[in-house]
Design an enzyme around this catalytic site. Structure first.
Site, PDB file in Angstrom:
ATOM      1  N   THR A  14       0.669  -1.568  -0.312  1.00 41.69           N
ATOM      2  CA  THR A  14      -0.016   0.113  -0.140  1.00 41.69           C
ATOM      3  C   THR A  14       0.634   1.238   0.536  1.00 41.69           C
ATOM      4  O   THR A  14       0.369   2.705  -0.209  1.00 41.69           O
ATOM      5  CB  THR A  14      -1.111  -0.129   1.361  1.00 41.69           C
ATOM      6  OG1 THR A  14      -0.192   0.289   2.312  1.00 41.69           O
ATOM      7  CG2 THR A  14      -1.941  -1.649   1.211  1.00 41.69           C
ATOM      8  N   GLY A  16       3.728   3.976  -1.342  1.00 44.37           N
ATOM      9  CA  GLY A  16       3.680   4.830  -2.463  1.00 44.37           C
ATOM     10  C   GLY A  16       4.529   3.703  -4.302  1.00 44.37           C
ATOM     11  O   GLY A  16       3.785   3.753  -5.101  1.00 44.37           O
ATOM     12  N   ASN A  89       9.174  -5.785  -1.002  1.00 48.44           N
ATOM     13  CA  ASN A  89       9.094  -4.419  -1.866  1.00 48.44           C
ATOM     14  C   ASN A  89       8.977  -3.370  -0.264  1.00 48.44           C
ATOM     15  O   ASN A  89       9.480  -2.570   0.188  1.00 48.44           O
ATOM     16  CB  ASN A  89       8.031  -3.966  -2.196  1.00 48.44           C
ATOM     17  CG  ASN A  89       7.986  -2.112  -2.054  1.00 48.44           C
ATOM     18  OD1 ASN A  89       8.595  -1.801  -2.647  1.00 48.44           O
ATOM     19  ND2 ASN A  89       7.356  -1.689  -1.693  1.00 48.44           N
ATOM     20  N   TYR A 154      20.224   1.239   7.648  1.00 47.14           N
ATOM     21  CA  TYR A 154      19.173   0.803   6.528  1.00 47.14           C
ATOM     22  C   TYR A 154      20.189   1.036   5.161  1.00 47.14           C
ATOM     23  O   TYR A 154      19.919   0.146   4.239  1.00 47.14           O
ATOM     24  CB  TYR A 154      18.441   2.240   6.131  1.00 47.14           C
ATOM     25  CG  TYR A 154      18.068   2.291   5.335  1.00 47.14           C
ATOM     26  CD1 TYR A 154      16.146   2.175   4.268  1.00 47.14           C
ATOM     27  CD2 TYR A 154      18.726   3.226   3.922  1.00 47.14           C
ATOM     28  CE1 TYR A 154      16.174   1.896   3.444  1.00 47.14           C
ATOM     29  CE2 TYR A 154      18.286   2.861   2.432  1.00 47.14           C
ATOM     30  CZ  TYR A 154      16.449   2.585   2.135  1.00 47.14           C
ATOM     31  OH  TYR A 154      15.971   2.568   1.230  1.00 47.14           O
ATOM     32  N   LYS A 158      20.090  -2.899   2.765  1.00 49.83           N
ATOM     33  CA  LYS A 158      19.593  -2.719   1.764  1.00 49.83           C
ATOM     34  C   LYS A 158      21.107  -2.786   0.941  1.00 49.83           C
ATOM     35  O   LYS A 158      21.042  -3.919  -0.624  1.00 49.83           O
ATOM     36  CB  LYS A 158      19.893  -0.984   0.661  1.00 49.83           C
ATOM     37  CG  LYS A 158      18.568  -0.719   1.575  1.00 49.83           C
ATOM     38  CD  LYS A 158      16.978  -1.532   1.029  1.00 49.83           C
ATOM     39  CE  LYS A 158      15.981  -0.663   1.517  1.00 49.83           C
ATOM     40  NZ  LYS A 158      14.736  -1.498   1.206  1.00 49.83           N
ATOM     41  N   THR A 189       7.690   9.749  -3.223  1.00 49.37           N
ATOM     42  CA  THR A 189       7.363   8.468  -2.008  1.00 49.37           C
ATOM     43  C   THR A 189       5.803   9.155  -0.387  1.00 49.37           C
ATOM     44  O   THR A 189       6.993   9.916  -0.603  1.00 49.37           O
ATOM     45  CB  THR A 189       7.341   7.056  -2.207  1.00 49.37           C
ATOM     46  OG1 THR A 189       8.468   7.446  -1.469  1.00 49.37           O
ATOM     47  CG2 THR A 189       7.846   7.163  -2.992  1.00 49.37           C
ATOM     48  N   GLN A 249      27.453   9.342 -11.156  1.00 52.09           N
ATOM     49  CA  GLN A 249      29.166  10.010 -11.095  1.00 52.09           C
ATOM     50  C   GLN A 249      29.851   9.642  -9.770  1.00 52.09           C
ATOM     51  O   GLN A 249      29.867   9.110  -8.766  1.00 52.09           O
ATOM     52  CB  GLN A 249      28.058  11.337 -10.373  1.00 52.09           C
ATOM     53  CG  GLN A 249      27.338  12.220 -11.198  1.00 52.09           C
ATOM     54  CD  GLN A 249      26.119  13.122 -10.874  1.00 52.09           C
ATOM     55  OE1 GLN A 249      26.339  14.377 -10.646  1.00 52.09           O
ATOM     56  NE2 GLN A 249      25.120  12.535  -9.631  1.00 52.09           N
TER      57      GLN A 249
END
Length: 249
Positions: A14, A16, A89, A154, A158, A189, A249
């Site tokens: 639910t 974004g 997700n 985080y 990831k 989001t 970059q």
């Protein structure tokens, strides 16, 4: 109808990006099992997607819990019998630096963002293998590839997800199961709204993103449709970076 006859499980459905993926999947013919912690929003999304005519089921579950994944597996058995696509997700953000991240917060972010991915694959891979193969899509981040100077837990989660994905891709290629990561840059989001309201963060991402604007959830969803479809049948163990050029970059 690029996903016709496929059954897909989408976690964090639910939010974004999760909502955009769910919408694109059902429009392309997939049957869906939507997973989230928010029952009201799950039911609202189910109603919103109903006009497309595909079978849609929902389940309230904490994806960092093994028991929840066993319940998800039971739901698949009772409602679909098989699964072809898994989109890991669900996740939470973490803006703290390393010394600002206490042990409890570290565990919370790692369990939600990384352990949940392991659990999803652990529980659903046998069924996917039995059905002749499938596609697993793990939503990572550009900060799995580059350092952010913050986001310690985080970033670790990831990055760990990326390594886990590559290992699983090699291990299960023989079973025709593809495993890939998507790495969003700055996407507009609900989760990033608070960040973009801070002038210093907004200015930083404006400077570091070569593309003139930030991404939208649909930008990620289109990538997920490709990785879920048979069009990507020779794509596994790779990172699909969707970031407006940030990491180049």
């Amino acid at each position: 109808m690029r996903l016709a006859d496929k059954v897909a499980v989408v976690t964090g459905a639910t939010g974004g990006i999760g909502k955009a993926i769910s919408e694109k999947f059902v429009k392309e013919g997939a049957q869906l099992l939507l997973v989230d912690l928010d029952q009201q929003r799950l039911e609202e999304l189910k109603v919103e997607l109903a006009p497309f005519g595909q079978k849609i089921e929902v389940i309230v579950a904490d994806v960092s819990s093994k028991q929840s994944w066993e319940q998800i597996l039971d739901k698949i058995d009772s409602e679909f019998t098989t699964v072809n696509v898994l989109v890991n997700n669900a996740g939470i953000s973490g803006n703290e630096g390393l010394l600002e991240t206490d042990y409890q917060r570290w565990n919370q972010i790692i369990q939600t963002n990384l352990t949940s991915v392991y659990l999803g694959m652990y529980e659903l891979l046998p069924k996917m293998i039995a059905s002749g193969g499938g596609s697993i899509i793990n939503t990572s981040s550009i900060f799995a590839i580059i350092g952010s100077g913050k986001n310690a837990a985080y970033t670790a989660a990831k990055s760990g997800m990326m390594g886990l994905t590559k290992t699983a891709a090699v291990e299960f290629a023989k079973n025709y199961v593809r495993v890939n990561t998507i790495h969003p840059g700055m996407i507009r989001t609900p989760m990033t709204k608070a960040k973009l309201e801070k002038p210093e963060i907004l200015a930083r991402f404006r400077t570091l993103t070569p593309w003139p604007d930030f991404g939208e959830p649909d930008d990620i969803a289109y990538g997920a449709v490709y990785l879920a479809s048979d069009e990507s049948k020779f794509v596994t163990g790779t990172e699909l970076v969707i970031d407006g050029g940030y990491v180049t970059q």
